[in-house]
Design a protein around this motif. Structure first.
Motif, PDB file in Angstrom:
ATOM      1  N   LEU A 145     -81.367  46.470  62.123  1.00  0.00           N
ATOM      2  CA  LEU A 145     -82.305  45.589  62.823  1.00  0.00           C
ATOM      3  C   LEU A 145     -81.743  44.177  62.757  1.00  0.00           C
ATOM      4  O   LEU A 145     -81.376  43.711  61.678  1.00  0.00           O
ATOM      5  N   ILE A 146     -81.688  43.489  63.898  1.00  0.00           N
ATOM      6  CA  ILE A 146     -81.207  42.117  63.933  1.00  0.00           C
ATOM      7  C   ILE A 146     -82.420  41.200  63.987  1.00  0.00           C
ATOM      8  O   ILE A 146     -83.288  41.360  64.850  1.00  0.00           O
ATOM      9  N   LYS A 147     -82.467  40.232  63.051  1.00  0.00           N
ATOM     10  CA  LYS A 147     -83.597  39.307  63.010  1.00  0.00           C
ATOM     11  C   LYS A 147     -83.124  37.899  62.669  1.00  0.00           C
ATOM     12  O   LYS A 147     -82.149  37.725  61.929  1.00  0.00           O
ATOM     13  N   PRO A 148     -83.813  36.891  63.187  1.00  0.00           N
ATOM     14  CA  PRO A 148     -83.477  35.517  62.821  1.00  0.00           C
ATOM     15  C   PRO A 148     -83.855  35.218  61.364  1.00  0.00           C
ATOM     16  O   PRO A 148     -84.742  35.858  60.812  1.00  0.00           O
ATOM     17  N   GLN A 149     -83.204  34.212  60.781  1.00  0.00           N
ATOM     18  CA  GLN A 149     -83.569  33.775  59.435  1.00  0.00           C
ATOM     19  C   GLN A 149     -85.029  33.335  59.374  1.00  0.00           C
ATOM     20  O   GLN A 149     -85.658  33.422  58.331  1.00  0.00           O
ATOM     21  N   SER A 150     -85.560  32.879  60.486  1.00  0.00           N
ATOM     22  CA  SER A 150     -86.925  32.360  60.534  1.00  0.00           C
ATOM     23  C   SER A 150     -87.985  33.441  60.715  1.00  0.00           C
ATOM     24  O   SER A 150     -89.172  33.143  60.677  1.00  0.00           O
ATOM     25  N   ALA A 151     -87.565  34.685  60.908  1.00  0.00           N
ATOM     26  CA  ALA A 151     -88.537  35.765  61.140  1.00  0.00           C
ATOM     27  C   ALA A 151     -89.382  36.015  59.897  1.00  0.00           C
ATOM     28  O   ALA A 151     -88.973  35.743  58.765  1.00  0.00           O
ATOM     29  N   HIS A 152     -90.542  36.569  60.114  1.00  0.00           N
ATOM     30  CA  HIS A 152     -91.486  36.850  59.041  1.00  0.00           C
ATOM     31  C   HIS A 152     -90.891  37.817  58.018  1.00  0.00           C
ATOM     32  O   HIS A 152     -90.129  38.725  58.365  1.00  0.00           O
ATOM     33  N   ALA A 201     -73.809  40.282  66.652  1.00  0.00           N
ATOM     34  CA  ALA A 201     -74.326  41.192  65.618  1.00  0.00           C
ATOM     35  C   ALA A 201     -74.654  42.590  66.143  1.00  0.00           C
ATOM     36  O   ALA A 201     -74.789  43.530  65.351  1.00  0.00           O
ATOM     37  N   VAL A 202     -74.785  42.761  67.445  1.00  0.00           N
ATOM     38  CA  VAL A 202     -75.160  44.062  68.005  1.00  0.00           C
ATOM     39  C   VAL A 202     -74.045  45.084  67.787  1.00  0.00           C
ATOM     40  O   VAL A 202     -72.871  44.817  68.060  1.00  0.00           O
ATOM     41  N   THR A 203     -74.433  46.256  67.285  1.00  0.00           N
ATOM     42  CA  THR A 203     -73.500  47.374  67.098  1.00  0.00           C
ATOM     43  C   THR A 203     -74.133  48.635  67.678  1.00  0.00           C
ATOM     44  O   THR A 203     -75.273  48.616  68.149  1.00  0.00           O
ATOM     45  N   ARG A 204     -73.409  49.730  67.576  1.00  0.00           N
ATOM     46  CA  ARG A 204     -73.962  51.006  68.063  1.00  0.00           C
ATOM     47  C   ARG A 204     -75.135  51.468  67.210  1.00  0.00           C
ATOM     48  O   ARG A 204     -75.896  52.353  67.605  1.00  0.00           O
ATOM     49  N   ASN A 205     -75.312  50.867  66.015  1.00  0.00           N
ATOM     50  CA  ASN A 205     -76.417  51.232  65.128  1.00  0.00           C
ATOM     51  C   ASN A 205     -77.635  50.330  65.286  1.00  0.00           C
ATOM     52  O   ASN A 205     -78.639  50.531  64.608  1.00  0.00           O
ATOM     53  N   THR A 206     -77.545  49.332  66.162  1.00  0.00           N
ATOM     54  CA  THR A 206     -78.674  48.425  66.356  1.00  0.00           C
ATOM     55  C   THR A 206     -79.827  49.185  67.009  1.00  0.00           C
ATOM     56  O   THR A 206     -79.645  49.838  68.033  1.00  0.00           O
ATOM     57  N   ILE A 207     -80.996  49.080  66.396  1.00  0.00           N
ATOM     58  CA  ILE A 207     -82.179  49.731  66.958  1.00  0.00           C
ATOM     59  C   ILE A 207     -83.059  48.740  67.691  1.00  0.00           C
ATOM     60  O   ILE A 207     -83.759  49.097  68.634  1.00  0.00           O
ATOM     61  N   ALA A 208     -83.026  47.464  67.255  1.00  0.00           N
ATOM     62  CA  ALA A 208     -83.876  46.454  67.894  1.00  0.00           C
ATOM     63  C   ALA A 208     -83.427  45.064  67.473  1.00  0.00           C
ATOM     64  O   ALA A 208     -82.751  44.876  66.454  1.00  0.00           O
ATOM     65  N   ILE A 209     -83.841  44.114  68.283  1.00  0.00           N
ATOM     66  CA  ILE A 209     -83.641  42.685  68.027  1.00  0.00           C
ATOM     67  C   ILE A 209     -85.023  42.065  67.879  1.00  0.00           C
ATOM     68  O   ILE A 209     -85.926  42.373  68.662  1.00  0.00           O
ATOM     69  N   VAL A 210     -85.179  41.189  66.905  1.00  0.00           N
ATOM     70  CA  VAL A 210     -86.453  40.503  66.687  1.00  0.00           C
ATOM     71  C   VAL A 210     -86.342  39.065  67.180  1.00  0.00           C
ATOM     72  O   VAL A 210     -85.340  38.396  66.946  1.00  0.00           O
ATOM     73  N   GLY A 211     -87.369  38.625  67.878  1.00  0.00           N
ATOM     74  CA  GLY A 211     -87.502  37.225  68.259  1.00  0.00           C
ATOM     75  C   GLY A 211     -88.920  36.785  67.953  1.00  0.00           C
ATOM     76  O   GLY A 211     -89.832  37.613  67.876  1.00  0.00           O
TER      77      GLY A 211
END
Length: 171
Positions: free
Chosen positions: A81-88, A122-132
């Motif tokens: 899962l890709i998420k920003p440093q600012s994410a909850h 950061a996106v790879t073949r294992n990425t399931i979602a991006i958080v914004g």
């Protein structure tokens, strides 16, 4: 308004709406609220939803859904899962509980928005979602959701927009 809230709380203090068989009106209320949100966001016939007890549970359920979807449709067995440093912090909790690698990307020191280029890298073949976030709880800043949506669409991954503070008020 205060009196209505207090009386409502008193009336349902001992109930547990997790049992829709015992409390069928709660199931009806959930269906009505979900349909209102679907209508508000112009969702189609294939859109559905559910109510949760709060933001942490909502994010946990969403990330579980992305994980299960990626496993079933793309064969992803080492989800990220890709998420920003600012994410909850609930996204970190969800990843830990669900066996997902949490990829944290930086935010701009000037705008506090997620670094879109870092997300792309950061996106790879294992990425399931991006958080914004729209808006994030820490600084009240909205990430560039359109740019994140384009990345997610390009790579065929989910986009989770956490808008606990903006929610139904954003255009």
């Amino acid at each position: 308004v205060h009196e209505v809230i207090v009386e409502s709380f008193k009336a349902f203090l001992t109930s547990n709406p997790l049992h829709p068989g015992v409390f069928p009106t709660v199931r009806k209320m959930e269906a009505e609220v979900v349909q209102m949100c679907i209508d508000l966001f112009r969702g189609g016939d294939n859109v559905c939803g559910t109510m949760t007890s709060g933001g942490t549970e909502s994010n946990l359920m969403a990330i579980k859904t992305y994980r299960d979807w990626a496993r079933a449709t793309k064969g992803v067995t080492d989800p990220e899962l890709i998420k920003p440093q600012s994410a909850h912090a609930s996204f970190d909790k969800a990843c830990e509980l669900l066996g997902i690698r949490c990829i944290e990307v930086p935010v701009s020191p000037d705008t506090f928005q997620v670094d879109v280029k870092a997300v792309t890298r950061a996106v790879t073949r294992n990425t399931i979602a991006i958080v914004g976030s729209a808006v994030c709880f820490s600084q009240g800043v909205a990430d560039d959701i359109q740019a994140l949506a384009a990345i997610a669409k390009q790579h065929g991954v989910g986009l989770h927009v956490d808008n606990c503070l903006g929610s139904l008020l954003l255009p």
